[in-house]
Design a protein around this motif. Structure first.
Motif, PDB file in Angstrom:
ATOM      1  N   TRP A 130      -7.743 -15.231  -9.598  1.00  0.00           N
ATOM      2  CA  TRP A 130      -7.970 -13.787  -9.617  1.00  0.00           C
ATOM      3  C   TRP A 130      -9.005 -13.391 -10.652  1.00  0.00           C
ATOM      4  CZ3 TRP A 130      -7.540  -9.762  -6.714  1.00  0.00           C
ATOM      5  CH2 TRP A 130      -7.244  -8.493  -7.165  1.00  0.00           C
ATOM      6  N   LYS A 311     -16.521  -8.831  -5.730  1.00  0.00           N
ATOM      7  CA  LYS A 311     -15.507  -7.883  -6.239  1.00  0.00           C
ATOM      8  C   LYS A 311     -14.355  -7.791  -5.248  1.00  0.00           C
ATOM      9  CE  LYS A 311     -18.064  -4.656  -9.146  1.00  0.00           C
ATOM     10  NZ  LYS A 311     -19.372  -4.265  -8.572  1.00  0.00           N
ATOM     11  N   PRO A 312     -13.096  -7.854  -5.746  1.00  0.00           N
ATOM     12  CA  PRO A 312     -11.956  -7.805  -4.828  1.00  0.00           C
ATOM     13  C   PRO A 312     -12.001  -6.619  -3.863  1.00  0.00           C
ATOM     14  CG  PRO A 312     -11.203  -8.300  -7.031  1.00  0.00           C
ATOM     15  CD  PRO A 312     -12.678  -8.025  -7.140  1.00  0.00           C
ATOM     16  N   LYS A 313     -12.554  -5.492  -4.270  1.00  0.00           N
ATOM     17  CA  LYS A 313     -12.527  -4.344  -3.358  1.00  0.00           C
ATOM     18  C   LYS A 313     -13.450  -4.555  -2.150  1.00  0.00           C
ATOM     19  CE  LYS A 313     -15.962  -1.166  -5.325  1.00  0.00           C
ATOM     20  NZ  LYS A 313     -16.895  -1.182  -4.181  1.00  0.00           N
ATOM     21  N   ASP A 314     -14.423  -5.476  -2.292  1.00  0.00           N
ATOM     22  CA  ASP A 314     -15.318  -5.745  -1.170  1.00  0.00           C
ATOM     23  C   ASP A 314     -14.804  -6.834  -0.248  1.00  0.00           C
ATOM     24  OD1 ASP A 314     -17.178  -3.827  -1.901  1.00  0.00           O
ATOM     25  OD2 ASP A 314     -18.107  -5.182  -3.360  1.00  0.00           O
ATOM     26  N   ASP A 315     -13.894  -7.677  -0.753  1.00  0.00           N
ATOM     27  CA  ASP A 315     -13.320  -8.682   0.145  1.00  0.00           C
ATOM     28  C   ASP A 315     -11.811  -8.725  -0.036  1.00  0.00           C
ATOM     29  OD1 ASP A 315     -13.276  -9.842  -2.321  1.00  0.00           O
ATOM     30  OD2 ASP A 315     -14.321 -11.678  -1.753  1.00  0.00           O
ATOM     31  N   ALA A 316     -11.201  -7.564   0.160  1.00  0.00           N
ATOM     32  CA  ALA A 316      -9.757  -7.430  -0.016  1.00  0.00           C
ATOM     33  C   ALA A 316      -8.997  -8.414   0.873  1.00  0.00           C
ATOM     34  CB  ALA A 316      -9.335  -5.996   0.288  1.00  0.00           C
ATOM     35  N   HIS A 319      -8.910 -11.905  -0.674  1.00  0.00           N
ATOM     36  CA  HIS A 319      -8.014 -12.019  -1.828  1.00  0.00           C
ATOM     37  C   HIS A 319      -6.542 -11.924  -1.445  1.00  0.00           C
ATOM     38  CE1 HIS A 319     -10.488 -12.498  -5.401  1.00  0.00           C
ATOM     39  NE2 HIS A 319     -11.429 -11.877  -4.716  1.00  0.00           N
TER      40      HIS A 319
ATOM     41  N   ARG B 104     -23.611  -2.884   5.112  1.00  0.00           N
ATOM     42  CA  ARG B 104     -22.202  -3.057   5.478  1.00  0.00           C
ATOM     43  C   ARG B 104     -21.413  -1.780   5.214  1.00  0.00           C
ATOM     44  NH1 ARG B 104     -17.354  -4.822   2.889  1.00  0.00           N
ATOM     45  NH2 ARG B 104     -16.026  -6.023   4.301  1.00  0.00           N
ATOM     46  N   VAL B 113     -10.470  -2.207   7.201  1.00  0.00           N
ATOM     47  CA  VAL B 113      -9.283  -2.943   6.760  1.00  0.00           C
ATOM     48  C   VAL B 113      -9.378  -3.257   5.263  1.00  0.00           C
ATOM     49  CG1 VAL B 113      -7.878  -4.990   7.113  1.00  0.00           C
ATOM     50  CG2 VAL B 113      -8.985  -3.901   9.064  1.00  0.00           C
ATOM     51  N   ASP B 114     -10.559  -3.694   4.812  1.00  0.00           N
ATOM     52  CA  ASP B 114     -10.732  -3.979   3.385  1.00  0.00           C
ATOM     53  C   ASP B 114     -10.460  -2.726   2.549  1.00  0.00           C
ATOM     54  OD1 ASP B 114     -11.278  -6.679   3.424  1.00  0.00           O
ATOM     55  OD2 ASP B 114     -13.439  -6.428   3.637  1.00  0.00           O
ATOM     56  N   ASP B 115     -10.974  -1.587   3.006  1.00  0.00           N
ATOM     57  CA  ASP B 115     -10.758  -0.339   2.266  1.00  0.00           C
ATOM     58  C   ASP B 115      -9.279   0.017   2.180  1.00  0.00           C
ATOM     59  OD1 ASP B 115     -13.421  -0.125   1.902  1.00  0.00           O
ATOM     60  OD2 ASP B 115     -13.765   1.379   3.485  1.00  0.00           O
ATOM     61  N   LEU B 117      -6.676  -2.016   2.478  1.00  0.00           N
ATOM     62  CA  LEU B 117      -5.959  -2.963   1.613  1.00  0.00           C
ATOM     63  C   LEU B 117      -6.281  -2.698   0.143  1.00  0.00           C
ATOM     64  CD1 LEU B 117      -6.424  -6.260   3.650  1.00  0.00           C
ATOM     65  CD2 LEU B 117      -4.280  -5.059   3.256  1.00  0.00           C
ATOM     66  N   THR B 118      -7.528  -2.326  -0.143  1.00  0.00           N
ATOM     67  CA  THR B 118      -7.916  -2.038  -1.519  1.00  0.00           C
ATOM     68  C   THR B 118      -7.113  -0.856  -2.039  1.00  0.00           C
ATOM     69  OG1 THR B 118     -10.138  -2.799  -1.075  1.00  0.00           O
ATOM     70  CG2 THR B 118      -9.858  -1.412  -3.012  1.00  0.00           C
ATOM     71  N   LEU B 122      -4.343  -3.761  -3.352  1.00  0.00           N
ATOM     72  CA  LEU B 122      -5.026  -4.301  -4.539  1.00  0.00           C
ATOM     73  C   LEU B 122      -4.971  -3.348  -5.727  1.00  0.00           C
ATOM     74  CD1 LEU B 122      -8.199  -6.124  -3.188  1.00  0.00           C
ATOM     75  CD2 LEU B 122      -5.943  -7.037  -3.712  1.00  0.00           C
ATOM     76  N   SER B 128      -7.365  -5.741 -11.089  1.00  0.00           N
ATOM     77  CA  SER B 128      -8.241  -5.616  -9.929  1.00  0.00           C
ATOM     78  C   SER B 128      -9.461  -4.761 -10.251  1.00  0.00           C
ATOM     79  CB  SER B 128      -7.483  -5.002  -8.754  1.00  0.00           C
ATOM     80  OG  SER B 128      -7.096  -3.685  -9.067  1.00  0.00           O
ATOM     81  N   ILE B 130      -9.466  -1.645 -10.020  1.00  0.00           N
ATOM     82  CA  ILE B 130      -9.458  -0.522  -9.081  1.00  0.00           C
ATOM     83  C   ILE B 130      -8.357   0.447  -9.511  1.00  0.00           C
ATOM     84  CG2 ILE B 130      -9.159   0.169  -6.673  1.00  0.00           C
ATOM     85  CD1 ILE B 130      -9.709  -2.951  -6.141  1.00  0.00           C
TER      86      ILE B 130
END
Lengths: 409, 137
Positions: A130, A311-316, A319, B104, B113-115, B117-118, B122, B128, B130
């Motif tokens: 992480w 960054k985790p927010k870009d490839d949630a 992760h 993108r 989906v990423d948004d 989950l973030t 996350l 994180s 965030i």
């Protein structure tokens, strides 16, 4: 100078990548039962991993395409999904085995039952995945993994009859008390231990994470041609140590403690500390690599954004996949499945699952549209296709041998 | 499109390839292609790239694709959303990957989906970077 340093660091990485719980357990077991009569299987797996990793790393550096990307493209969604599920199952079980291995190393050091260590190890692996920088991660565990060179020192101190060792290596024969089926079953196990699918997923994805390009091919070759042979050297010393110390006493290997025994018998307490550090580093390093490999293969199949450096927010999704895999693997070890037993299964199935991953890489490494003038030479093609034949034979023979020998007998 | 006039085997050279955005970031896979029927005796015209699990699901099995489309309808409040699509005109270059002229972050179907989950998963995990709610620190 910078190049030399890069190779040096990459070499360390490769030792950690080649030597993991598979080599520690299977190497000792095979050494104790078959002496050096199966050393050829490790040498064959070394040839295979050098070929395979070199091609996969070169394709990744030149065309920026990691292994599972190629698998999806060349095999189509259905067959690639079969491959993904098989690889994921094997790699997940490997994560479990490595976490168990780290916990067993900690048990050796502290005498606290390994099961108590498992959640701690799972959490530590997650923290590193992480938060810790990719290069720091590789270098720390690679360097610590060098501690395993102590196994070679131990073998040298044991002073074996080198001519008889050479005879076993060069003219291998089945020991009289073992069946032919067991002999070949363990040959496959030893072969699979050196050629686990995650090694290639990690190497090719790592090449992209480290932003390698065509100009890094010298470093890439250096890593493969020095690192993996060193790893195989460590594996052979573990095997030889076991054949000299455990074999004559008819000790069969059922715990990680027995893998450390040959070294500590000769060199004493300080060596036990060094060996435990080595065990810890190579299993922890492999736990990181296998966890990341689960995420890499899933993300590359579906075309998601992925990367430890993103960054985790870009490839949630990537992760979250990592966390889910780590949680599943930690759970599997906590059910008290013996990590040594899990390893014994994993190495055998690793060998069986390889052709479907190897073939797409071999084909693309020949495609001038991707590779330009960096495609396979006629020599590497000849060896590459010969090795494909070996992989197919192994893959077909695995299940029947498993049934005949009742999982190794 | 700079590749005008080159002939391609769609199934071989387009399907299952990686889509990259204008900065080289992975967006999705070319999970399926959409063609428009042309006048009699003319070849069908490639209009859209379909991507995401709904498009992929359809290639595995029609029912599975339908199921995923239903799930998608929950997230995308449109009557008949179908699989996510990108117009073929947005493709800038064809090679080992397909490069788009879009970013993108401008393709909402690729980041949805990423948004989600973030924002919902996350952001609750320490380290994180965030804030709960999805804003990056």
């Amino acid at each position: 100078m910078k190049k030399a340093l890069q190779i040096a660091l990459g070499v360390l990485t490769a030792i950690g990548g080649f030597v993991d719980i598979g080599e520690l357990v299977t190497g000792s077991e095979v050494g104790a039962r078959f002496r050096m009569n199966l050393a050829w299987a490790t040498v064959l797996s070394l040839v295979g991993i050098v070929l395979f990793a070199e091609m996969a790393g070169r394709v990744a550096a030149v065309s920026q395409r990691p292994v599972f990307d190629l698998v999806r493209e060349r095999l189509g969604p259905r067959l690639a999904m079969v491959n993904l599920l098989a690889s994921l199952l094997i790699t997940l079980a490997t994560v479990a085995a490595e976490i168990g291995g780290v916990a067993l190393a900690l048990e050796l050091a502290t005498s606290i039952n390994y099961l108590a260590w498992v959640p701690v190890v799972g959490l530590l692996v997650w923290v590193v995945v992480w938060r810790v920088n990719f290069e720091v991660m590789e270098n720390v565990f690679g360097l610590l993994g060098l501690a395993l060179v102590v196994t070679a020192v131990a073998v040298w101190q044991l002073g074996p009859d080198w001519s008889s060792v050479a005879h076993q290596v060069l003219h291998p024969a089945k020991p009289a008390n073992e069946s032919m089926a067991s002999y070949f079953y363990y040959a496959i196990a030893m072969f699979g231990a050196g050629l686990m699918p995650y090694e290639v997923f990690f190497f090719s994805s790592g090449a992209i994470e480290e932003k390698w390009t065509s100009s890094d091919l010298a470093v890439e070759r250096g890593n493969v041609l020095v690192g993996f042979p060193l790893g195989a050297g460590v594996t052979l010393s573990i095997m030889l140590g076991a054949s000299l110390v455990l074999g004559p006493q008819h000790i069969s290997v059922s715990s990680l403690y027995q893998s450390a025994l040959p070294t500590t018998v000769v060199l004493g307490k300080w060596a036990l500390i060094v060996v435990i550090i080595g065990f810890f580093a190579c299993t922890f390093g492999a736990a990181l690599e296998t966890t990341l490999s689960c995420g890499y293969s899933v993300a590359q199949y579906f075309g998601w954004q992925w990367g430890k450096m993103t960054k985790p927010k870009d490839d949630a999704r990537f992760h979250i996949t990592l966390m889910a895999c780590l949680l599943a693997a930690t759970g599997l070890v906590l059910t008290t499945f013996d990590p040594v037993k899990i390893t014994e299964f994993v190495v055998v199935f690793s060998a069986a699952a390889l052709p479907l991953t190897y073939l797409p890489v071999l084909i693309v490494a020949n495609d001038p549209g991707y590779m330009g003038d960096k495609r396979n030479s006629p020599f590497s093609n000849a060896v590459g296709f010969a090795f494909l034949a070996v992989l197919i034979v192994v893959s077909v023979a695995t299940i029947p041998l498993m049934i005949i020998t009742k999982v190794g007998g | 499109m700079e590749d005008r006039g080159r002939s391609l085997w769609a199934a071989l050279e387009l399907l299952d390839r990686q889509l990259l955005d204008c900065d080289g970031t992975p967006v999705a896979k070319v999970d399926d292609l959409e063609f428009e029927e042309a006048e009699a005796e003319e070849l069908p015209v490639l209009t859209n790239i379909l991507f995401g699990q709904a498009a992929l699901g359809r290639r595995f099995n029609r029912r599975l694709g339908r199921g995923v489309e239903m799930l998608r309808r929950v997230m995308v409040p449109v009557a008949e959303p179908g699989p996510a699509r990108i117009p073929w005109g947005a493709v800038k270059a064809i090679g080992p990957h397909l490069t788009l002229s879009l970013a993108r972050s401008d393709i909402s179907d690729a980041t949805r989906v990423d948004d989600w989950l973030t924002r919902h998963v996350l952001s609750h995990i320490p380290g994180s970077g965030i804030k709960p709610g999805g804003e990056s620190q």
